[in-house]
Design a protein around this motif. Structure first.
Motif, PDB file in Angstrom:
ATOM      1  N   TYR A 110       0.836  -1.197   0.000  1.00 49.10           N
ATOM      2  CA  TYR A 110       0.000   0.000   0.000  1.00 49.10           C
ATOM      3  C   TYR A 110       0.876   1.254   0.000  1.00 49.10           C
ATOM      4  O   TYR A 110       0.651   2.198  -0.765  1.00 49.10           O
ATOM      5  N   THR A 111       1.873   1.255   0.886  1.00 48.24           N
ATOM      6  CA  THR A 111       2.740   2.420   0.993  1.00 48.24           C
ATOM      7  C   THR A 111       3.482   2.678  -0.312  1.00 48.24           C
ATOM      8  O   THR A 111       3.584   3.823  -0.769  1.00 48.24           O
ATOM      9  N   ALA A 112       3.996   1.606  -0.928  1.00 53.02           N
ATOM     10  CA  ALA A 112       4.729   1.757  -2.179  1.00 53.02           C
ATOM     11  C   ALA A 112       3.831   2.317  -3.280  1.00 53.02           C
ATOM     12  O   ALA A 112       4.249   3.183  -4.058  1.00 53.02           O
ATOM     13  N   LYS A 113       2.607   1.821  -3.369  1.00 52.43           N
ATOM     14  CA  LYS A 113       1.669   2.302  -4.380  1.00 52.43           C
ATOM     15  C   LYS A 113       1.381   3.793  -4.197  1.00 52.43           C
ATOM     16  O   LYS A 113       1.396   4.572  -5.157  1.00 52.43           O
ATOM     17  N   LEU A 114       1.092   4.181  -2.968  1.00 54.98           N
ATOM     18  CA  LEU A 114       0.753   5.575  -2.693  1.00 54.98           C
ATOM     19  C   LEU A 114       1.947   6.487  -2.925  1.00 54.98           C
ATOM     20  O   LEU A 114       1.799   7.590  -3.459  1.00 54.98           O
ATOM     21  N   LEU A 115       3.139   6.050  -2.528  1.00 55.19           N
ATOM     22  CA  LEU A 115       4.332   6.858  -2.758  1.00 55.19           C
ATOM     23  C   LEU A 115       4.602   7.021  -4.250  1.00 55.19           C
ATOM     24  O   LEU A 115       5.203   8.009  -4.674  1.00 55.19           O
ATOM     25  N   ALA A 116       4.146   6.050  -5.054  1.00 55.03           N
ATOM     26  CA  ALA A 116       4.310   6.131  -6.504  1.00 55.03           C
ATOM     27  C   ALA A 116       3.205   6.953  -7.155  1.00 55.03           C
ATOM     28  O   ALA A 116       3.178   7.095  -8.379  1.00 55.03           O
ATOM     29  N   GLY A 117       2.285   7.488  -6.349  1.00 50.29           N
ATOM     30  CA  GLY A 117       1.214   8.313  -6.888  1.00 50.29           C
ATOM     31  C   GLY A 117       0.044   7.525  -7.428  1.00 50.29           C
ATOM     32  O   GLY A 117      -0.768   8.050  -8.187  1.00 50.29           O
ATOM     33  N   GLU A 118      -0.064   6.251  -7.043  1.00 50.45           N
ATOM     34  CA  GLU A 118      -1.148   5.406  -7.516  1.00 50.45           C
ATOM     35  C   GLU A 118      -2.065   5.028  -6.357  1.00 50.45           C
ATOM     36  O   GLU A 118      -1.638   4.981  -5.194  1.00 50.45           O
ATOM     37  N   MET A 119      -3.319   4.739  -6.691  1.00 52.77           N
ATOM     38  CA  MET A 119      -4.290   4.340  -5.679  1.00 52.77           C
ATOM     39  C   MET A 119      -4.419   2.816  -5.678  1.00 52.77           C
ATOM     40  O   MET A 119      -4.769   2.225  -6.703  1.00 52.77           O
ATOM     41  N   PRO A 120      -4.095   2.146  -4.566  1.00 52.43           N
ATOM     42  CA  PRO A 120      -4.256   0.683  -4.507  1.00 52.43           C
ATOM     43  C   PRO A 120      -5.697   0.292  -4.829  1.00 52.43           C
ATOM     44  O   PRO A 120      -6.638   0.931  -4.370  1.00 52.43           O
ATOM     45  N   GLU A 121      -5.860  -0.761  -5.621  1.00 50.93           N
ATOM     46  CA  GLU A 121      -7.189  -1.113  -6.117  1.00 50.93           C
ATOM     47  C   GLU A 121      -8.145  -1.549  -5.009  1.00 50.93           C
ATOM     48  O   GLU A 121      -9.354  -1.489  -5.189  1.00 50.93           O
ATOM     49  N   ASP A 122      -7.619  -2.027  -3.901  1.00 49.36           N
ATOM     50  CA  ASP A 122      -8.505  -2.454  -2.816  1.00 49.36           C
ATOM     51  C   ASP A 122      -8.445  -1.490  -1.635  1.00 49.36           C
ATOM     52  O   ASP A 122      -8.712  -1.875  -0.499  1.00 49.36           O
ATOM     53  N   GLY A 181     -10.339  14.727   3.837  1.00 50.00           N
ATOM     54  CA  GLY A 181      -9.698  15.365   4.980  1.00 50.00           C
ATOM     55  C   GLY A 181      -8.237  15.105   5.198  1.00 50.00           C
ATOM     56  O   GLY A 181      -7.677  15.513   6.226  1.00 50.00           O
ATOM     57  N   ARG A 182      -7.536  14.456   4.245  1.00 51.57           N
ATOM     58  CA  ARG A 182      -6.109  14.211   4.455  1.00 51.57           C
ATOM     59  C   ARG A 182      -5.334  14.553   3.184  1.00 51.57           C
ATOM     60  O   ARG A 182      -5.485  13.889   2.165  1.00 51.57           O
ATOM     61  N   ALA A 183      -4.504  15.595   3.263  1.00 51.71           N
ATOM     62  CA  ALA A 183      -3.713  16.033   2.119  1.00 51.71           C
ATOM     63  C   ALA A 183      -2.632  15.014   1.807  1.00 51.71           C
ATOM     64  O   ALA A 183      -2.190  14.253   2.676  1.00 51.71           O
ATOM     65  N   ARG A 184      -2.200  15.012   0.569  1.00 52.94           N
ATOM     66  CA  ARG A 184      -1.204  14.051   0.091  1.00 52.94           C
ATOM     67  C   ARG A 184       0.051  14.055   0.964  1.00 52.94           C
ATOM     68  O   ARG A 184       0.507  13.007   1.432  1.00 52.94           O
ATOM     69  N   GLU A 185       0.628  15.253   1.182  1.00 63.45           N
ATOM     70  CA  GLU A 185       1.877  15.341   1.932  1.00 63.45           C
ATOM     71  C   GLU A 185       1.711  14.822   3.355  1.00 63.45           C
ATOM     72  O   GLU A 185       2.587  14.123   3.877  1.00 63.45           O
ATOM     73  N   ASP A 186       0.599  15.171   3.990  1.00 62.21           N
ATOM     74  CA  ASP A 186       0.371  14.727   5.369  1.00 62.21           C
ATOM     75  C   ASP A 186       0.270  13.210   5.450  1.00 62.21           C
ATOM     76  O   ASP A 186       0.827  12.583   6.352  1.00 62.21           O
ATOM     77  N   LEU A 187      -0.456  12.612   4.505  1.00 59.76           N
ATOM     78  CA  LEU A 187      -0.622  11.154   4.526  1.00 59.76           C
ATOM     79  C   LEU A 187       0.706  10.456   4.270  1.00 59.76           C
ATOM     80  O   LEU A 187       1.073   9.523   5.007  1.00 59.76           O
ATOM     81  N   LEU A 188       1.440  10.883   3.256  1.00 63.32           N
ATOM     82  CA  LEU A 188       2.700  10.222   2.931  1.00 63.32           C
ATOM     83  C   LEU A 188       3.729  10.397   4.044  1.00 63.32           C
ATOM     84  O   LEU A 188       4.493   9.473   4.334  1.00 63.32           O
ATOM     85  N   ASP A 189       3.760  11.569   4.671  1.00 70.67           N
ATOM     86  CA  ASP A 189       4.679  11.781   5.796  1.00 70.67           C
ATOM     87  C   ASP A 189       4.346  10.842   6.947  1.00 70.67           C
ATOM     88  O   ASP A 189       5.234  10.269   7.581  1.00 70.67           O
ATOM     89  N   THR A 190       3.048  10.691   7.211  1.00 74.70           N
ATOM     90  CA  THR A 190       2.631   9.809   8.303  1.00 74.70           C
ATOM     91  C   THR A 190       2.985   8.356   8.003  1.00 74.70           C
ATOM     92  O   THR A 190       3.500   7.634   8.861  1.00 74.70           O
TER      93      THR A 190
END
Length: 277
Positions: A110-122, A181-190
């Motif tokens: 999940y983390t790898a997908k999101l860091l790559a700018g993609e949305m995991p299908e599930d 309610g969660r910006a991209r930078e905030d989510l990826l940093d977390t």
């Protein structure tokens, strides 16, 4: 009795408006925006998006912003003043986002997908596992407002914004999360902090729980945790020369910057000025 009706009004042209990319056929190009359209259709909104297709393709939407809980836009109609459009969706609270972040961080994929700018299908399953729905589950979860006089909801101005919103999710799937309610930078940093262990899950959850000041006066100035040690970034001693503006000056045919570089490299070591000279 005459059945005459006034001809339909034409919207005023807009210079520099947001134009839809799709000129025909389906709106969405990625699975997550397709899913958004599918959800809108299932709750009775998607079928009305065609009302706004012409507006979206002509660039009648002047601007559009996606923020936590609301998509706002200005849409130019037939009147001089543009209409103000707002599409509301309740954002998740901090506790909900803490649970989602912890679940996402537990799975490296999940983390790898999101860091790559993609949305995991599930990813919808991740939200469902903590009792949340990423997309609106019913039309009642959406609030739709437009300052136009049209009584039908959604009107063509709202529909045009929905149309462009779906397209924007193709370019940036994080727009869906920002709306919740969660910006991209905030989510990826977390996620990065949770994965690296610098932000334990229990601390992430406690950080979202506000504690009254009166209840923590005795420990307010006490160090709550070890401060992580950070190693300063190592940079070459001549790096400062690369930040200088261009200097059109040479000494005996050698560029001034190139002439100074050996001295800076030597100074970066253990040599003294006397040794250099």
């Amino acid at each position: 009795m005459s059945n005459w009706f006034p001809p339909p009004s034409k919207p005023r042209p807009v210079e520099g408006g947001i134009k839809a990319r799709s000129k025909r056929g389906a709106i969405a190009q990625t699975w997550w925006s397709e899913r958004f359209i599918e959800v809108l259709e299932s709750i009775g909104v998607g079928g009305r998006l065609q009302r706004g297709r012409t507006y979206a393709r002509k660039g009648q939407v002047i601007d559009m912003n996606v923020d936590a809980g609301a998509v706002t836009a200005a849409v130019q109609g037939s009147r001089a003043r543009p209409y103000r459009v707002r599409i509301g969706l309740t954002p998740f609270d901090k506790t909900g986002w803490t649970q989602v972040s912890r679940t996402l961080a537990d799975n490296a994929w999940y983390t790898a997908k999101l860091l790559a700018g993609e949305m995991p299908e599930d990813i919808e399953d991740v939200f469902a596992s903590v009792g949340l729905s990423l997309f609106p589950a019913s039309v009642d979860e959406l609030s739709m407002d437009c300052t136009c006089p049209d009584w039908e909801v959604p009107c063509k101005h709202l529909a045009a914004v929905f149309y462009l919103l779906a397209e924007s999710f193709d370019d940036d799937p994080f727009g869906i999360l920002a709306w919740r309610g969660r910006a991209r930078e905030d989510l990826l940093d977390t996620l990065s902090a949770l994965r690296s262990g610098s932000l334990p899950a229990d601390r992430a959850e406690r950080a979202d729980a506000a504690v009254p000041l009166a209840d923590c006066l005795d420990s307010f100035f006490v160090q709550q945790a070890e401060v992580p040690r950070r190693t300063p970034a190592q940079t070459p001693s001549d790096a400062v020369l690369d930040q200088l503006p261009a200097v059109d000056l040479t000494v005996r045919g050698t560029d001034l910057i190139d002439l100074l570089r050996p001295a800076y490299l030597t100074l970066g070591g253990d040599s003294t000025v006397e040794e250099i000279l």
